[in-house]
Design a protein around this motif. Sequence first.
Motif, PDB file in Angstrom:
ATOM      1  N   TYR A   1      -9.893 -14.315   4.616  1.00 51.96           N
ATOM      2  CA  TYR A   1     -10.647 -14.491   5.863  1.00 51.96           C
ATOM      3  C   TYR A   1      -9.691 -14.809   7.022  1.00 51.96           C
ATOM      4  N   GLY A   2      -8.624 -15.560   6.743  1.00 49.68           N
ATOM      5  CA  GLY A   2      -7.628 -15.865   7.767  1.00 49.68           C
ATOM      6  C   GLY A   2      -6.960 -14.618   8.330  1.00 49.68           C
ATOM      7  N   ILE A   3      -7.009 -13.530   7.578  1.00 47.69           N
ATOM      8  CA  ILE A   3      -6.465 -12.249   8.045  1.00 47.69           C
ATOM      9  C   ILE A   3      -7.589 -11.384   8.600  1.00 47.69           C
TER      10      ILE A   3
ATOM     11  N   GLU B   1      -9.694   3.281  -9.492  1.00 46.24           N
ATOM     12  CA  GLU B   1      -9.541   4.110  -8.299  1.00 46.24           C
ATOM     13  C   GLU B   1      -9.006   3.333  -7.100  1.00 46.24           C
ATOM     14  N   GLU B   2      -9.034   1.998  -7.187  1.00 48.12           N
ATOM     15  CA  GLU B   2      -8.595   1.175  -6.061  1.00 48.12           C
ATOM     16  C   GLU B   2      -7.783  -0.007  -6.572  1.00 48.12           C
ATOM     17  N   TYR B   3      -6.710  -0.274  -5.866  1.00 48.01           N
ATOM     18  CA  TYR B   3      -5.860  -1.427  -6.155  1.00 48.01           C
ATOM     19  C   TYR B   3      -5.825  -2.281  -4.896  1.00 48.01           C
ATOM     20  N   ALA B   4      -6.767  -3.200  -4.782  1.00 48.97           N
ATOM     21  CA  ALA B   4      -6.813  -4.148  -3.674  1.00 48.97           C
ATOM     22  C   ALA B   4      -6.125  -5.412  -4.176  1.00 48.97           C
ATOM     23  N   LEU B   5      -5.042  -5.787  -3.528  1.00 41.58           N
ATOM     24  CA  LEU B   5      -4.160  -6.809  -4.083  1.00 41.58           C
ATOM     25  C   LEU B   5      -3.784  -7.870  -3.058  1.00 41.58           C
ATOM     26  N   ALA B   6      -3.538  -9.056  -3.566  1.00 39.84           N
ATOM     27  CA  ALA B   6      -3.024 -10.145  -2.747  1.00 39.84           C
ATOM     28  C   ALA B   6      -1.526  -9.950  -2.567  1.00 39.84           C
ATOM     29  N   VAL B   7      -1.046 -10.194  -1.363  1.00 38.34           N
ATOM     30  CA  VAL B   7       0.389 -10.241  -1.086  1.00 38.34           C
ATOM     31  C   VAL B   7       0.725 -11.716  -0.943  1.00 38.34           C
ATOM     32  N   THR B   8       1.634 -12.192  -1.785  1.00 36.18           N
ATOM     33  CA  THR B   8       1.967 -13.617  -1.778  1.00 36.18           C
ATOM     34  C   THR B   8       3.467 -13.824  -1.605  1.00 36.18           C
ATOM     35  N   GLU B   9       3.804 -15.002  -1.103  1.00 36.52           N
ATOM     36  CA  GLU B   9       5.203 -15.416  -1.110  1.00 36.52           C
ATOM     37  C   GLU B   9       5.557 -15.782  -2.542  1.00 36.52           C
ATOM     38  N   ARG B  10       6.688 -15.338  -3.014  1.00 39.02           N
ATOM     39  CA  ARG B  10       7.080 -15.641  -4.401  1.00 39.02           C
ATOM     40  C   ARG B  10       7.312 -17.133  -4.600  1.00 39.02           C
TER      41      ARG B  10
ATOM     42  N   GLY C   1       6.188 -19.967  -2.932  1.00 42.96           N
ATOM     43  CA  GLY C   1       5.057 -20.878  -2.914  1.00 42.96           C
ATOM     44  C   GLY C   1       3.765 -20.287  -3.427  1.00 42.96           C
ATOM     45  N   LYS C   2       3.772 -18.991  -3.742  1.00 43.19           N
ATOM     46  CA  LYS C   2       2.583 -18.283  -4.247  1.00 43.19           C
ATOM     47  C   LYS C   2       1.451 -18.212  -3.229  1.00 43.19           C
ATOM     48  N   GLU C   3       1.729 -18.569  -1.960  1.00 44.02           N
ATOM     49  CA  GLU C   3       0.701 -18.572  -0.928  1.00 44.02           C
ATOM     50  C   GLU C   3       0.350 -17.145  -0.510  1.00 44.02           C
ATOM     51  N   LEU C   4      -0.944 -16.839  -0.411  1.00 43.29           N
ATOM     52  CA  LEU C   4      -1.393 -15.522   0.017  1.00 43.29           C
ATOM     53  C   LEU C   4      -1.117 -15.366   1.506  1.00 43.29           C
ATOM     54  N   ILE C   5      -0.342 -14.329   1.841  1.00 34.66           N
ATOM     55  CA  ILE C   5      -0.017 -14.070   3.243  1.00 34.66           C
ATOM     56  C   ILE C   5      -0.536 -12.717   3.701  1.00 34.66           C
ATOM     57  N   GLY C   6      -1.061 -11.921   2.766  1.00 34.82           N
ATOM     58  CA  GLY C   6      -1.500 -10.595   3.145  1.00 34.82           C
ATOM     59  C   GLY C   6      -2.395  -9.942   2.108  1.00 34.82           C
ATOM     60  N   PHE C   7      -2.833  -8.753   2.466  1.00 36.67           N
ATOM     61  CA  PHE C   7      -3.746  -7.961   1.659  1.00 36.67           C
ATOM     62  C   PHE C   7      -3.174  -6.550   1.642  1.00 36.67           C
TER      63      PHE C   7
ATOM     64  N   ALA D   1      -2.748   9.092  -2.970  1.00 38.79           N
ATOM     65  CA  ALA D   1      -3.459   7.858  -2.625  1.00 38.79           C
ATOM     66  C   ALA D   1      -3.238   7.531  -1.158  1.00 38.79           C
ATOM     67  N   THR D   2      -4.206   6.814  -0.604  1.00 38.61           N
ATOM     68  CA  THR D   2      -4.040   6.221   0.716  1.00 38.61           C
ATOM     69  C   THR D   2      -3.626   4.766   0.516  1.00 38.61           C
ATOM     70  N   PHE D   3      -3.001   4.207   1.516  1.00 35.55           N
ATOM     71  CA  PHE D   3      -2.640   2.798   1.411  1.00 35.55           C
ATOM     72  C   PHE D   3      -2.860   2.117   2.746  1.00 35.55           C
ATOM     73  N   GLY D   4      -2.973   0.812   2.685  1.00 37.09           N
ATOM     74  CA  GLY D   4      -3.081  -0.002   3.878  1.00 37.09           C
ATOM     75  C   GLY D   4      -2.617  -1.409   3.571  1.00 37.09           C
ATOM     76  N   PHE D   5      -2.323  -2.152   4.610  1.00 33.77           N
ATOM     77  CA  PHE D   5      -1.892  -3.534   4.428  1.00 33.77           C
ATOM     78  C   PHE D   5      -2.177  -4.305   5.703  1.00 33.77           C
ATOM     79  N   ALA D   6      -2.335  -5.591   5.555  1.00 32.64           N
ATOM     80  CA  ALA D   6      -2.503  -6.488   6.694  1.00 32.64           C
ATOM     81  C   ALA D   6      -1.900  -7.830   6.318  1.00 32.64           C
ATOM     82  N   LEU D   7      -1.174  -8.412   7.234  1.00 38.30           N
ATOM     83  CA  LEU D   7      -0.558  -9.721   7.017  1.00 38.30           C
ATOM     84  C   LEU D   7      -1.113 -10.717   8.024  1.00 38.30           C
ATOM     85  N   ARG D   8      -1.123 -11.984   7.636  1.00 45.24           N
ATOM     86  CA  ARG D   8      -1.564 -13.001   8.587  1.00 45.24           C
ATOM     87  C   ARG D   8      -0.539 -13.052   9.728  1.00 45.24           C
TER      88      ARG D   8
END
Length: 184
Positions: A25-27, A64-73, A75-81, A94-101
Amino acid sequence: MYPISRCGHRLALRELTPEDADAVYGIYGSPQATEHLSFAPRSRDQVRGLLTRSIASAASDPREEYALAVTERAGKELIGFGRLAMDPHQPRGATFGFALRPASWGLGYGTETVRLLLGLGFEELHLHRIWGARSPLNEASARTMRAAGMTEEGRIRQHIHKAGAWRDSIVHAMLDSEWETTAR
């Protein structure tokens, strides 16, 4: 393929969990983070629904879809999608997309995120072509995709309808043969 876990130098990709709702949600709830995305900021309920669908789709066979958390190694904190979605119109594509806080912008995390998604697609899923589209005004995304080794292919005219207006998209892509060259 489940579960996905892929590590880079500073970041990692992992499966999403219901506990990620606030971080996502923060992103996706941020006007700043969604300014150049294809959708307006999402509500908490919309983000929870997105997570529920994404977690459920991870169990699909074939996936068919790989929706994944992007984390800092560290601290394991989620910083993106990050997301890879099989393209039904392209065999092994495949198509791809990403978003970071926004607090993570400007640190090279975008390029590492894109490289992790491309590596997943080419090395583990054996895809032939991965492509993504960006807003023409999103120069940071253009630099990120070029730095990751992707090629700008062209413009899709009036591709996105957002905030009552049509917007073009700029396509960037990479082929498996190009990945083999840049992954060395």
